[in-house]
Write an enzyme that holds these catalytic residues in place. Structure first.
Site, short mmCIF file in Angstrom:
data_model
loop_
_atom_site.label_atom_id
_atom_site.label_comp_id
_atom_site.label_asym_id
_atom_site.label_seq_id
_atom_site.Cartn_x
_atom_site.Cartn_y
_atom_site.Cartn_z
N SER A 319 -0.44 21.54 -10.12
CA SER A 319 -0.66 20.74 -11.32
C SER A 319 0.10 21.33 -12.51
O SER A 319 0.70 20.60 -13.30
CB SER A 319 -2.17 20.70 -11.63
OG SER A 319 -2.38 20.25 -12.93
N TRP A 322 3.70 20.52 -12.08
CA TRP A 322 3.93 19.10 -12.37
C TRP A 322 4.20 18.91 -13.87
O TRP A 322 5.04 18.10 -14.27
CB TRP A 322 2.71 18.28 -11.96
CG TRP A 322 2.83 16.81 -12.29
CD1 TRP A 322 3.38 15.85 -11.51
CD2 TRP A 322 2.42 16.16 -13.50
NE1 TRP A 322 3.34 14.63 -12.15
CE2 TRP A 322 2.76 14.79 -13.37
CE3 TRP A 322 1.81 16.58 -14.68
CZ2 TRP A 322 2.49 13.85 -14.37
CZ3 TRP A 322 1.56 15.66 -15.67
CH2 TRP A 322 1.89 14.31 -15.51
N HIS A 323 3.49 19.70 -14.69
CA HIS A 323 3.63 19.53 -16.13
C HIS A 323 5.00 19.98 -16.64
O HIS A 323 5.48 19.48 -17.65
CB HIS A 323 2.52 20.29 -16.88
CG HIS A 323 1.23 19.55 -16.89
ND1 HIS A 323 0.35 19.61 -15.85
CD2 HIS A 323 0.70 18.71 -17.80
CE1 HIS A 323 -0.69 18.84 -16.12
NE2 HIS A 323 -0.51 18.28 -17.30
N GLY A 324 5.60 20.93 -15.99
CA GLY A 324 6.91 21.36 -16.48
C GLY A 324 7.50 22.45 -15.62
O GLY A 324 6.78 23.25 -14.99
N PHE A 477 7.01 15.18 -19.54
CA PHE A 477 6.63 15.43 -18.16
C PHE A 477 7.01 14.26 -17.26
O PHE A 477 6.75 14.25 -16.11
CB PHE A 477 5.13 15.71 -18.05
CG PHE A 477 4.68 16.78 -19.03
CD1 PHE A 477 5.44 17.93 -19.19
CD2 PHE A 477 3.55 16.63 -19.77
CE1 PHE A 477 5.04 18.90 -20.10
CE2 PHE A 477 3.14 17.59 -20.68
CZ PHE A 477 3.89 18.73 -20.84
#
Lengths: 477, 331
Positions: A319, A322-324, A477
Site C-alpha cells: 500500500s 502504491w502511494h509513491g 499517485f
C-alpha cells in the site's frame, strides 16, 4: 482538469450535466465518455493513449476469461494483471528501481549502470490500474459478467468524476449504473451539489491554506524548530484529509447529480479509536481493495499468528509503494503495518490490563478521548514520513520534535489564522454528523438552517479560499 | 420514457431552477453587502500584513519610496533616511512580493503622487522562477482592481482570472483579519512608514556563500522589473537600484536585461557586497542570513543616507552624481 478550477466549476460540469439530462438515454454514455476523455486530456493529452492500451487489454481479457475454462482462464487473468501492472511499473516505478539497483551495484563494487527514463507519471494511473484490475479479477471470480460493450467498459474505467483520484470502484457497483436511466431528481441533485460544495470548501478553504504553511516548513526542515515541525505535521494531517476527502466529496457529488452512486471514501477518520479502525475509515475504496485483492488472498486473518503478521506487513508495505515510488512511502506503509501487528500481538495483554486498571471506569469520558488522541498521534507520526522529501528529513523532524522546541514559525500568520479557522468547521461537522453523511444531516434541517449552511460555505470560499487552483495531493499517485 | 416520469422530472427541474435563482439573488445581495463593507473598512486602514500598507503609501505622498521584497521591508528605516536627508520616506517593501507586485504598486503610486526618488532593492526572489503562478503575488493589490493598470495585470494572469471579480468579497479574500485589526490599531507593532523593526539576532555563524544563478530567473518577472525601472524613468522619477547586504559572500546577479536598461537610462546600481562592506559580516546585524535586524537596518540606512547626502541636493539627486559602487555591467 482540476475540480477546483473555474474551467470545471463554471463550464465543464454545468455543460456536461445539462447535456447529460438533455440527451436521450441511449446517447448518454457517448457524452460521458467524450467528456471524460476531454477531462483527462486537459492534463497531458497524449497520455490518454496509455489508458487506451490498458482499456483494450483488460476489455478483451475480461471476455476471454469469461469465455474460457480451466487453466486458460488463469492464464488470461495473469496476462491482464501483468500487462496492466507493467504499464504502471514503467511509468511509476522503473526509475525508482533503476536508481536503487544502481546504488546497490555501486555498494558491492559491481560496475553496472541502468538508464533512468525520467518520464512524467500519467495523472491518476495508479487509480486507473486498480480499477481495471478489480474488473478482471471480479470477472475471473465469476462475480461480474464480462462487459461486451466496449464503450460502456471504457466509461467504467474513464468515468470523469473518479478517473484521476478515485473512489476506486468495483464493477458490481458501477458498471450496471451506466445502463440505468437516470432522471433529473431534485432531492438527489441538491444532495450532490451540496456534497460538491462541502468538498470544495475542504479543499480550497482548508487544505490549500494549510498547504502554504506546511510546504514552507517541510521544504526547509533544518531551519525550523521542533514546535514548528509539530504544528506543521498536525496541519499536514488535516491538509491531506481535507484535500483527499474534499476531492472524494466533489467526485461523489458530481456523479450523484447525474444519478450515479459512488462508494463512500472517508468516514470521520480522525475520530478513530484504533489504527485498525482508522484504516476502515480512511481511503475506504483503497483499503477495501487491498483487503479483497491482497490481504484475503494471502490468507487474511484465518492463519497462524506469524502468517497473520506477515500478511499485515506485506499488505501495508505494498500500500505504501502504491502511494509513491519513494522509500518514505514504503516506510509509511510499513509503519502502519507495524502498528497493526503490535495491536494484534498485544490485544489480549491490553484487554487484561484494561480490565485490571479499569481506566474506562475511572475516567469514562476521557478514555475514548485518550484512544482517539493516541491514534491521531500515531497517524501523525506516519504522516511525517509521507510528507517529508526523504528519510533523512523525516528523521530530522523526529529528532527536532524530541528536543528542539521554541516559538513556532509564524511567517505566514494569515495562513495560520485561516487554516486553523478552516479546521474548526470540518472537525465540528465530522463530530456533529456522527458517521452519517454530511449532506443527509444538512438537508434534514429546516430551510433557514440549510440555506445558512449553503451561504456559509459559498461566502467562506469567496472570503477565505485559496484560488490558485492547486493540484490535489493524490493526483500524483 | 413514461409520461408521468417526464412530468415529475420537469417539475423537479422547474423547482430546482427557482431555488437556484432565489439562492443566487440572496448570494449576490450578501456578496455585495459584505464586499461593500469590506471595501469601506479596507480603505480606512493605513497598515497591515495583507496589503493595507499600500493605502498608507498612497496617503503618505513621500519624497523617497523604497520598493522590494522582505529584504527591502527589513533593511530601510524611513526615520533614519528622513532625519539624514530631510526628505519624507516610505518603505513599500513587502514580504514575499515579486516584480509584478512592485510594478503594480508603482503604477498606483505614480498615478496618486510622484515621488522624487525610488530606491529599488533588487533581490533574486523578486524575479525567481517558481512552481506557483507568479501572478498570485498580486493578491494584496486586488482591492485596487478598478485601476486600469492593476486590471491589465489581472487579465494577464489567466483568461478566467477576471471572473473572480464578479464577487465583491473576492478582492478582500483573506484580508478580513487585517481589516479588523487595522481599523482598531493604526500600525503593526513598532511600525513606522512601512518599516517593521525586527529585533531578533541570528546565531554567530561563518559567512556562507551565495548560490543564485541568473538562469533561475523568470523572463516575464525580469521584464516586469525592467518595466518598473523604465516606468519610473518615463514619469521623471529618479531611481537607484540597490543590492542590500546579506550574510553571505557574493551578490545577487542583476539580470542582463536590467543591467542593460540601467546602463541605458543611467540608473545607478549600488551593490553592498560584504567584500566591499566588511561591517556587514557581523552576525549581530542580522536576524537570519538574508535579512538585517533593526540594528543592521539602522546601520545600513545611515550608509545609504550618507551616499545620498554627499550630493548637493539630497532630495533630488542627479543620476550622474550618485556614487557607483560597481560598474553597472558587473554581475
Amino acid at each position: 482538469m482540476l475540480f477546483n478550477s473555474i474551467h470545471f466549476l463554471f463550464f465543464f460540469f454545468p455543460l456536461v450535466t445539462l447535456a447529460y439530462f438533455a440527451l436521450p438515454h441511449r446517447y448518454r454514455w457517448m457524452l460521458l465518455l467524450a467528456a471524460s476523455c476531454y477531462f483527462y486530456m486537459a492534463f497531458i493529452p497524449v497520455y490518454i493513449l496509455i489508458l487506451g492500451v490498458t482499456i483494450v487489454i483488460d476489455y478483451f481479457a475480461g471476455i476471454w476469461i469469461e469465455d474460457s475454462t480451466g487453466s486458460r482462464r488463469r492464464k488470461y487473468l495473469l496476462f491482464s494483471i501483468l500487462s496492466t501492472c507493467l504499464v504502471l511499473f514503467v511509468f511509476k516505478y522503473y526509475d525508482f528501481f533503476a536508481v536503487n539497483l544502481d546504488g546497490l551495484a555501486e555498494l558491492i563494487g559491481w560496475n553496472y549502470s541502468i538508464e533512468v527514463l525520467q518520464v512524467i507519471l500519467p495523472i491518476g494511473l495508479s487509480f486507473h490500474t486498480f480499477q481495471s484490475l478489480s474488473y478482471v479479477i471480479e470477472v475471473y471470480r465469476g462475480r461480474q459478467k464480462a462487459e461486451r460493450h466496449f464503450g460502456i467498459y471504457s466509461l467504467y474505467v474513464m468515468f470523469y468524476p473518479q478517473l484521476v483520484a478515485g473512489p476506486i470502484e468495483r464493477p458490481q457497483n458501477l458498471l450496471h449504473q451506466f445502463r440505468e436511466h437516470h432522471r433529473f431528481a431534485y432531492e438527489r441533485v441538491r444532495s450532490g451539489l451540496l456534497l460538491m460544495l462541502w468538498g470544495l470548501f475542504k479543499k480550497v478553504v482548508v487544505a490549500d491554506r494549510l498547504a502554504i504553511y506546511v510546504d514552507s516548513v517541510f521544504s526547509n526542515v533544518p531551519l525550523h524548530n521542533g514546535t514548528t515541525l509539530l504544528v506543521a505535521t498536525v496541519f499536514f494531517a488535516f491538509q491531506i484529509y481535507c484535500d483527499f476527502s474534499g476531492y472524494s466529496d466533489i467526485a461523489i457529488g458530481a456523479a450523484r447529480v447525474m444519478g450515479f452512486n459512488l462508494m463512500q471514501n472517508f468516514n470521520r477518520p480522525y475520530f478513530s479509536k484504533s489504527i485498525a479502525e482508522f484504516w476502515q475509515r480512511w481511503h475506504i475504496s483503497l483499503s477495501t481493495w487491498f483487503r479483497d485483492y491482497v490481504y484475503i488472498p494471502l490468507g487474511g486473518n484465518r492463519v497462524g499468528r506469524a502468517r497473520l503478521y506477515f500478511n499485515l506487513l506485506i499488505t501495508f508495505t505494498i500500500s505504501g509503494l502504491w502511494h509513491g515510488a519513494n522509500w518514505t512511502f514504503i516506510i509509511w506503509g510499513l509503519l502502519n503495518g507495524v502498528y497493526l501487528v503490535f495491536s494484534a500481538a498485544t490485544a489480549s495483554l491490553r484487554a487484561g490490563l484494561s480490565r485490571r486498571t479499569g481506566p474506562h471506569r475511572v475516567l469514562p469520558a476521557l478514555h475514548p478521548l485518550f484512544k482517539v488522541g493516541l491514534t491521531f498521534t500515531l497517524v501523525c507520526a506516519g504522516w511525517v514520513f509521507f510528507r517529508a522529501a526523504n528519510i533523512s528529513d523525516a528523521l530530522l523532524v523526529f529528532r527536532k520534535m524530541a528536543g528542539d522546541h521554541g516559538m513556532p514559525f509564524t511567517g505566514g500568520a494569515k495562513d495560520l489564522i485561516y487554516g486553523t479557522l478552516g479546521i474548526v468547521p470540518v472537525l465540528s461537522f465530522d463530530y456533529w454528523t456522527r458517521g452519517r453523511r454530511f449532506e443527509e444531516v444538512v438537508t434534514e434541517r429546516p430551510v433557514a438552517a440549510r440555506w445558512a449552511v449553503y451561504l456559509f460555505l459559498v461566502l467562506g470560499l469567496l472570503g477565505m479560499g485559496v484560488f490558485d487552483a492547486s493540484q490535489f495531493i493524490y493526483f500524483q499517485f | 420514457m413514461h409520461p408521468s416520469s417526464f412530468t415529475s422530472s420537469s417539475k423537479d427541474i422547474a423547482r430546482f431552477a427557482a431555488k437556484v435563482a432565489a439562492f443566487l439573488v440572496l448570494l449576490v445581495a450578501l456578496d455585495r453587502a459584505i464586499g461593500a463593507a469590506a471595501e469601506y473598512l479596507y480603505f480606512r486602514t493605513r497598515d497591515g500584513d495583507t496589503g493595507g500598507q499600500v493605502n498608507g503609501l498612497l496617503a503618505a505622498k513621500s519624497d523617497i519610496v523604497i520598493f522590494g521584497s522582505s529584504r527591502a521591508e527589513s533593511h530601510y528605516v524611513p526615520d533614519v533616511l528622513e532625519k539624514s536627508l530631510g526628505a519624507s520616506t516610505f518603505n513599500a517593501g513587502f514580504k514575499g512580493s515579486n516584480s509584478l507586485y512592485d510594478y503594480g504598486i508603482e503604477q498606483l503610486l505614480l498615478k496618486a503622487n510622484r515621488p522624487r526618488l525610488i530606491i529599488y532593492d533588487f533581490s533574486s526572489i523578486s524575479v525567481a522562477r517558481t512552481r506557483s503562478n507568479p501572478y498570485d503575488k498580486l493578491a494584496p493589490l486586488h482591492p485596487y482592481w478598478r485601476n486600469a493598470e492593476i486590471w491589465a495585470l489581472i487579465e494577464e494572469s489567466g483568461p478566467l482570472a477576471p471572473w473572480h471579480f464578479l464577487s465583491w468579497i473576492y478582492p478582500y479574500n483573506s484580508k478580513f483579519h487585517s481589516i479588523a485589526i487595522f481599523n482598531v490599531r493604526r500600525n503593526r507593532p513598532g511600525a513606522s512608514n512601512g518599516f517593521v523593526p525586527q529585533h531578533s539576532r541570528m546565531a554567530e555563524s561563518p559567512v556562507g556563500e551565495l548560490r543564485v544563478r541568473e538562469e533561475s530567473y523568470d523572463g516575464n518577472l525580469v521584464a516586469y522589473a525592467a518595466k518598473f525601472i523604465s516606468s519610473a524613468h518615463e514619469h521623471g522619477v529618479k531611481t537607484i537600484i540597490v543590492i542590500s547586504p546579506r550574510h553571505a559572500a557574493g551578490t545577487y546577479p542583476l539580470p542582463r536585461e536590467l543591467r542593460m536598461l540601467a546602463d541605458r537610462l543611467q540608473v545607478p546600481v549600488l551593490d553592498f557586497d560584504i567584500a566591499a562592506y566588511p561591517q556587514f559580516t557581523q552576525a549581530k546585524l542580522y536576524r537570519d542570513e538574508t535579512h538585517l535586524n533593526v540594528e543592521g537596518a539602522t546601520v545600513f540606512s545611515r550608509l545609504i543616507a550618507e551616499h545620498l547626502s554627499e550630493l548637493a541636493d539630497p532630495r533630488v539627486p542627479a543620476r550622474e552624481e550618485l556614487p557607483r559602487q560597481i560598474p553597472s555591467g558587473r554581475t
